[in-house]
Design a protein around this motif. Structure first.
Motif, PDB file in Angstrom:
ATOM      1  N   SER A 172       0.816  -1.216   0.000  1.00  0.00           N
ATOM      2  CA  SER A 172       0.000   0.000   0.000  1.00  0.00           C
ATOM      3  C   SER A 172       0.850   1.267   0.000  1.00  0.00           C
ATOM      4  CB  SER A 172      -0.913   0.007   1.233  1.00  0.00           C
ATOM      5  OG  SER A 172      -1.690  -1.160   1.321  1.00  0.00           O
ATOM      6  N   ALA A 173       2.131   1.145  -0.300  1.00  0.00           N
ATOM      7  CA  ALA A 173       3.089   2.231  -0.056  1.00  0.00           C
ATOM      8  C   ALA A 173       2.681   3.570  -0.658  1.00  0.00           C
ATOM      9  CB  ALA A 173       4.470   1.832  -0.574  1.00  0.00           C
ATOM     10  N   THR A 174       2.054   3.573  -1.822  1.00  0.00           N
ATOM     11  CA  THR A 174       1.739   4.834  -2.492  1.00  0.00           C
ATOM     12  C   THR A 174       0.496   5.521  -1.932  1.00  0.00           C
ATOM     13  OG1 THR A 174       0.454   3.678  -4.199  1.00  0.00           O
ATOM     14  CG2 THR A 174       2.807   4.071  -4.637  1.00  0.00           C
ATOM     15  N   VAL A 175      -0.258   4.820  -1.088  1.00  0.00           N
ATOM     16  CA  VAL A 175      -1.512   5.406  -0.583  1.00  0.00           C
ATOM     17  C   VAL A 175      -1.611   5.348   0.938  1.00  0.00           C
ATOM     18  CG1 VAL A 175      -2.850   5.030  -2.684  1.00  0.00           C
ATOM     19  CG2 VAL A 175      -2.681   3.186  -0.998  1.00  0.00           C
ATOM     20  N   LEU A 176      -0.500   5.114   1.621  1.00  0.00           N
ATOM     21  CA  LEU A 176      -0.544   4.989   3.079  1.00  0.00           C
ATOM     22  C   LEU A 176      -0.911   6.310   3.743  1.00  0.00           C
ATOM     23  CD1 LEU A 176       2.639   2.837   3.833  1.00  0.00           C
ATOM     24  CD2 LEU A 176       0.253   2.129   4.073  1.00  0.00           C
ATOM     25  N   PRO A 177      -1.720   6.254   4.798  1.00  0.00           N
ATOM     26  CA  PRO A 177      -1.961   7.446   5.601  1.00  0.00           C
ATOM     27  C   PRO A 177      -0.746   7.714   6.494  1.00  0.00           C
ATOM     28  CG  PRO A 177      -3.049   5.576   6.605  1.00  0.00           C
ATOM     29  CD  PRO A 177      -2.440   5.073   5.314  1.00  0.00           C
ATOM     30  N   PRO A 178      -0.685   8.851   7.160  1.00  0.00           N
ATOM     31  CA  PRO A 178       0.416   9.110   8.096  1.00  0.00           C
ATOM     32  C   PRO A 178       0.471   8.042   9.191  1.00  0.00           C
ATOM     33  CG  PRO A 178      -0.796  11.119   7.642  1.00  0.00           C
ATOM     34  CD  PRO A 178      -1.583  10.008   7.036  1.00  0.00           C
ATOM     35  N   ILE A 179       1.695   7.677   9.595  1.00  0.00           N
ATOM     36  CA  ILE A 179       1.919   6.617  10.580  1.00  0.00           C
ATOM     37  C   ILE A 179       2.869   7.109  11.658  1.00  0.00           C
ATOM     38  CG2 ILE A 179       2.804   4.275  10.982  1.00  0.00           C
ATOM     39  CD1 ILE A 179       2.349   3.744   7.961  1.00  0.00           C
ATOM     40  N   ARG A 180       2.519   6.842  12.910  1.00  0.00           N
ATOM     41  CA  ARG A 180       3.445   7.059  14.016  1.00  0.00           C
ATOM     42  C   ARG A 180       3.311   5.886  14.982  1.00  0.00           C
ATOM     43  NH1 ARG A 180       1.970   7.856  18.856  1.00  0.00           N
ATOM     44  NH2 ARG A 180       3.874   8.905  19.517  1.00  0.00           N
ATOM     45  N   PHE A 181       4.395   5.584  15.717  1.00  0.00           N
ATOM     46  CA  PHE A 181       4.288   4.614  16.799  1.00  0.00           C
ATOM     47  C   PHE A 181       5.351   4.925  17.830  1.00  0.00           C
ATOM     48  CE2 PHE A 181       6.626   2.708  13.266  1.00  0.00           C
ATOM     49  CZ  PHE A 181       7.735   2.101  13.834  1.00  0.00           C
ATOM     50  N   ASP A 182       5.092   4.494  19.067  1.00  0.00           N
ATOM     51  CA  ASP A 182       6.034   4.754  20.150  1.00  0.00           C
ATOM     52  C   ASP A 182       6.126   3.533  21.056  1.00  0.00           C
ATOM     53  OD1 ASP A 182       4.178   5.093  22.617  1.00  0.00           O
ATOM     54  OD2 ASP A 182       3.337   6.585  21.255  1.00  0.00           O
ATOM     55  N   CYS A 183       7.197   3.507  21.857  1.00  0.00           N
ATOM     56  CA  CYS A 183       7.401   2.395  22.775  1.00  0.00           C
ATOM     57  C   CYS A 183       8.246   2.879  23.948  1.00  0.00           C
ATOM     58  CB  CYS A 183       8.104   1.244  22.063  1.00  0.00           C
ATOM     59  SG  CYS A 183       8.072  -0.319  22.986  1.00  0.00           S
ATOM     60  N   GLY A 184       8.026   2.291  25.104  1.00  0.00           N
ATOM     61  CA  GLY A 184       8.798   2.631  26.289  1.00  0.00           C
ATOM     62  C   GLY A 184      10.199   2.028  26.249  1.00  0.00           C
TER      63      GLY A 184
ATOM     64  N   PHE B   8      12.699   0.519   3.500  1.00  0.00           N
ATOM     65  CA  PHE B   8      11.785   0.448   2.361  1.00  0.00           C
ATOM     66  C   PHE B   8      11.143   1.798   2.021  1.00  0.00           C
ATOM     67  CE2 PHE B   8      12.145  -3.964   3.668  1.00  0.00           C
ATOM     68  CZ  PHE B   8      12.274  -4.609   2.451  1.00  0.00           C
ATOM     69  N   GLY B   9      11.621   2.851   2.668  1.00  0.00           N
ATOM     70  CA  GLY B   9      11.154   4.191   2.328  1.00  0.00           C
ATOM     71  C   GLY B   9       9.723   4.476   2.708  1.00  0.00           C
ATOM     72  N   ILE B  10       9.243   3.834   3.764  1.00  0.00           N
ATOM     73  CA  ILE B  10       7.864   4.048   4.225  1.00  0.00           C
ATOM     74  C   ILE B  10       7.864   5.190   5.239  1.00  0.00           C
ATOM     75  CG2 ILE B  10       5.921   3.009   5.460  1.00  0.00           C
ATOM     76  CD1 ILE B  10       6.939   0.299   4.251  1.00  0.00           C
ATOM     77  N   ASP B  11       7.227   6.268   4.886  1.00  0.00           N
ATOM     78  CA  ASP B  11       7.223   7.469   5.719  1.00  0.00           C
ATOM     79  C   ASP B  11       6.509   7.186   7.036  1.00  0.00           C
ATOM     80  OD1 ASP B  11       7.784  10.117   6.332  1.00  0.00           O
ATOM     81  OD2 ASP B  11       5.861  10.814   5.537  1.00  0.00           O
ATOM     82  N   HIS B  12       7.129   7.558   8.146  1.00  0.00           N
ATOM     83  CA  HIS B  12       6.552   7.301   9.460  1.00  0.00           C
ATOM     84  C   HIS B  12       7.336   8.082  10.513  1.00  0.00           C
ATOM     85  CE1 HIS B  12      10.122   4.829   9.597  1.00  0.00           C
ATOM     86  NE2 HIS B  12       9.935   4.637  10.895  1.00  0.00           N
ATOM     87  N   MET B  13       6.827   8.060  11.728  1.00  0.00           N
ATOM     88  CA  MET B  13       7.530   8.598  12.886  1.00  0.00           C
ATOM     89  C   MET B  13       7.583   7.519  13.952  1.00  0.00           C
ATOM     90  SD  MET B  13       6.059  12.491  13.243  1.00  0.00           S
ATOM     91  CE  MET B  13       4.344  11.971  13.278  1.00  0.00           C
ATOM     92  N   CYS B  14       8.738   7.352  14.579  1.00  0.00           N
ATOM     93  CA  CYS B  14       8.910   6.382  15.658  1.00  0.00           C
ATOM     94  C   CYS B  14       9.537   7.090  16.845  1.00  0.00           C
ATOM     95  CB  CYS B  14       9.790   5.229  15.183  1.00  0.00           C
ATOM     96  SG  CYS B  14      10.129   3.984  16.455  1.00  0.00           S
ATOM     97  N   HIS B  15       8.943   6.923  18.027  1.00  0.00           N
ATOM     98  CA  HIS B  15       9.412   7.610  19.224  1.00  0.00           C
ATOM     99  C   HIS B  15       9.649   6.615  20.356  1.00  0.00           C
ATOM    100  CE1 HIS B  15       8.257  11.418  17.344  1.00  0.00           C
ATOM    101  NE2 HIS B  15       7.094  10.856  17.052  1.00  0.00           N
TER     102      HIS B  15
END
Length: 268
Positions: free
Chosen positions: A200-212, A231-238
């Motif tokens: 789904s790479a060309t139509v993905l919604p914004p993605i974020r995830f976090d972990c302790g 794989f160049g999948i735009d996201h945020m990881c915290h």
């Protein structure tokens, strides 16, 4: 239609702003429950957030163990966008269904994507319409569900946010005694978040995830972060201080609310 029957709680007998649904689903061949918060809004077309719970839990844990409604109400006073909070059961399979399509055991994927969404629409409340945007979040097994369902069905969600997530089905072994073979799907790629994200790479919604940083799932979240980067999948990881517990989720679910709110306001 996958919903065979629907029971809806009466506002005069329910806690403030709260509504309960019991859905008889043909996908699961039985009755399962959904909690709603900020029910009875006077506005129209408000956005919806699906919150998926982890192993051992049910539809009530986000509110009654995580105090998510208190976090939401506090943030609303600070200008948060209005949302309907939808908190379904995972379907009640053993210690957790992983929100997967498990053949004769039941389609817990479609329970969320079809039944839960249709049940909320079927109550015909004016605050949720076909114009309402949907967001998805979850914790632990529910984080896995939010990530996998979000990237598998990208057209249904405006953003994905996950907390302390299982990122590979093998992570379930940390929490349940059920053999991992129990979660085998007809297609081995079905459980793979990365497979669906690439597809789904060309139509993905914004993605974020976090972990302790003290969470046993930290390395799994770091692994997914590396894979997405590769794989160049735009996201945020915290990463934040904390472990795999409700105090962490109570605190950091605010990040999901605030991020979803920012995205929702960009549509206005």
């Amino acid at each position: 239609m996958s919903i065979e029957r629907l029971e809806v709680s009466a506002p005069e007998y329910s806690p403030s702003k709260t509504q309960f649904l019991t859905v008889h689903s043909s996908h699961l061949d039985g009755r399962h429950d959904i909690s709603l918060y900020n029910a009875y809004s006077t506005k129209r077309d408000i956005p919806v957030i699906l919150f998926l719970h982890g192993v051992y839990g049910n539809h009530w844990v986000w509110m009654n163990l995580g105090g998510i409604h208190q976090v939401y109400d506090a943030l609303r006073k600070q200008g948060l966008q209005e949302f309907l909070l939808v908190m379904p059961s995972d379907g009640g399979l053993k210690d957790g269904s992983a929100y997967l399509p498990l053949g004769q055991k039941g389609d817990y994927d479609k329970w969320i994507i079809d039944d839960v969404v249709q049940a909320v629409k079927q109550i015909k409340a004016p605050y949720v319409t076909d114009k309402s945007r949907w967001y998805i979040s979850g914790l632990s097994m529910g984080g896995y569900g939010a990530l996998r369902l979000g990237v598998k069905y990208p057209e249904q969600f405006s953003a994905i946010s996950a907390h302390s997530s299982i990122t590979r089905i093998e992570d379930m072994a940390q929490f349940v005694d059920t053999p991992l073979s129990f979660y085998d799907c007809a297609d081995a790629k079905e459980t793979n978040i990365l497979y669906w994200a690439e597809k789904s790479a060309t139509v993905l919604p914004p993605i974020r995830f976090d972990c302790g940083t003290d969470d046993t799932l930290l390395e799994s979240n770091r692994w997914l972060n590396r894979q997405f980067l590769t794989f160049g999948i735009d996201h945020m990881c915290h990463e934040y201080p904390g472990s795999h517990q409700w105090s962490y989720w109570h605190e950091h679910v605010a990040k999901s609310f605030q991020w979803f709110s920012k995205i929702e306001k960009s549509y206005v």
